[in-house]
Design an enzyme around this catalytic site. Structure first.
Site, PDB file in Angstrom:
ATOM      1  N   SER A 106      -6.742   4.885  -3.483  1.00  0.00           N
ATOM      2  CA  SER A 106      -6.218   4.023  -2.436  1.00  0.00           C
ATOM      3  C   SER A 106      -6.964   2.709  -2.277  1.00  0.00           C
ATOM      4  CB  SER A 106      -6.221   4.766  -1.099  1.00  0.00           C
ATOM      5  OG  SER A 106      -7.533   5.163  -0.748  1.00  0.00           O
ATOM      6  N   HIS A 157      -0.073   7.458  -2.718  1.00  0.00           N
ATOM      7  CA  HIS A 157       0.261   6.083  -3.074  1.00  0.00           C
ATOM      8  C   HIS A 157       1.111   5.994  -4.346  1.00  0.00           C
ATOM      9  CE1 HIS A 157      -2.513   4.548   0.004  1.00  0.00           C
ATOM     10  NE2 HIS A 157      -3.241   5.594  -0.331  1.00  0.00           N
ATOM     11  N   LYS A 200       4.529   6.124   3.697  1.00  0.00           N
ATOM     12  CA  LYS A 200       4.189   4.950   2.890  1.00  0.00           C
ATOM     13  C   LYS A 200       5.463   4.459   2.196  1.00  0.00           C
ATOM     14  CE  LYS A 200      -0.691   6.155   2.398  1.00  0.00           C
ATOM     15  NZ  LYS A 200      -0.717   7.341   3.295  1.00  0.00           N
TER      16      LYS A 200
END
Length: 398
Positions: free
Chosen positions: A186, A214, A245
């Protein structure tokens, strides 16, 4: 009062090291152009990688979900809080990941943090203290805390060092072995060597827990994440993906072999002992998965990759270093905390929101600007931030 005085001293120590964190208040939806603390900014700091957080179809789906299911779930999943919306989302996610997981089943969690705590504590529970957990050195805090809460012997291996991990696995005589890693790191944006890690886990009989916070929605032709990107399939895989996300809503899920998921339902305390997330969120996430896997998702992923290449070509740094990343996370390594803060403040003065990331989030002396790109950004947005960073580097003293 001495207790308060002690805390004030610790807060003052954070100030002296330029490590105190401060919250900013956003008055507008998550998007590249936002109003924060009453000021209009161009933001490069969210994890809304596909630009779905304010998508009209998701807003409509959330409204529809609230109308159909109400606002709250009312109880934990194992009492009365497990709605049809939760069940349908889990079925859809399992089907979506089925090319990579044998007998796939999925479990929805309120947050990715809870999901990681649940997986690591539950997987190591059957062996008690006769479990070894091998953790990547740059893993997210939730994985670190999950490892600490487990009863396993925790051994940390160096970032990307497969040889060191193999030595640890080969010497382990534990009944249960678990290797845990981020897929996309990240703060650096680089990818874990998942094919090699899976090979080691299959060779030495270890679970491979992959935190794809991610990567889910972003990597792979259909947005299935790191497993699709690397074309992996194995019963040894336990996969965690976040839904706040790239998916644009909230929560997380764990997908794995049906037996693993059933064990989590029965023994994962962070799942059992918490109120289920609002069913409306799960209902909206069905639309998220549809967008991610469809034509629009493919277009957004392609645009995002174009922006990554554009930013890398436009940055001409002399003292600072752009970390080599092909993902939406583009870190500019500065080094000192004070210099990173000054750089972030200088960008803020120009209407650009690019956060300074400092220890303990990143290792000492690697403070950085963390630029995150979104498919909602335009080429003009990227040109603006690149030119500003180039100018700020020249103007900020070392």
């Amino acid at each position: 009062m001495q207790l308060l005085s002690d805390l004030e001293q610790q807060l003052n120590a954070l100030d002296a090291q330029q490590l105190r964190r401060r919250r900013r208040i956003a008055d507008t939806p998550c998007a590249p152009h936002v109003t924060v603390d009453g000021r209009k900014l161009l933001a490069f700091c969210s994890n809304d990688y596909l630009g779905l957080a304010s998508h009209p179809r998701l807003v409509e789906a959330l409204h529809e979900g609230a109308t159909r299911y109400g606002v709250g779930s009312g109880a934990s999943h194992l009492i009365s809080g497990h709605s049809r919306a939760h069940a349908l989302l889990e079925e859809r996610l399992a089907d979506f990941l089925s090319p990579h997981l044998e007998q796939a089943r999925a479990l929805y969690f309120c947050t990715g943090y809870m999901a990681n705590l649940a997986v690591l504590t539950a997987l190591t529970a059957p062996a008690g203290r006769d479990a070894d957990l091998f953790s990547e050195s740059l893993n997210h805090a939730s994985l670190i805390d999950g490892a600490r809460l487990s009863r396993a012997r925790v051994q940390v291996y160096a970032h990307g060092d497969n040889a060191a991990l193999e030595v640890l696995l080969k010497s382990s005589t534990a009944k249960t072995k678990v290797v845990v890693t981020d897929s996309v790191f990240s703060m650096d944006g680089d990818l874990a060597p998942l094919p090699a890690l899976l090979g080691l886990c299959e060779r030495y009989g270890a679970w491979l827990v992959v935190d794809d916070a991610h990567g889910f929605g972003v990597l792979g032709k259909y947005g299935r994440g790191a497993l699709e990107h690397f074309r992996l399939r194995s019963p040894y895989l336990v996969y965690m993906g976040t839904l706040g996300k790239a998916a644009g809503v909230g929560g997380a899920f764990v997908a794995a072999h049906a037996t693993v998921i059933e064990w989590l339902v029965q023994r994962a305390r962070p799942y059992i002992y918490t109120t289920a997330a609002a069913p409306a969120l799960a209902h909206a996430l069905m639309t998220s998965v549809e967008l991610i896997s469809g034509h629009e998702g493919a277009i957004r992923r392609a645009h995002l990759q174009q922006l990554v290449g554009q930013l890398q070509a436009a940055l001409h740094l002399q003292r600072w270093t752009l970390f080599p990343s092909q993902t939406a996370i583009q870190p500019v390594i500065i080094g000192r905390n004070d210099e990173a803060l000054r750089a972030s403040a200088a960008l803020h003065e120009q209407g650009l929101w690019v956060p300074a990331i400092r220890p303990p989030t990143v290792p000492a002396d690697t403070a950085r600007l963390r630029i995150t790109l979104s498919a909602a950004h335009t080429a003009a947005d990227v040109t603006r931030v690149a030119e500003a960073i180039n100018a700020v580097e020249a103007g900020v003293p070392a």
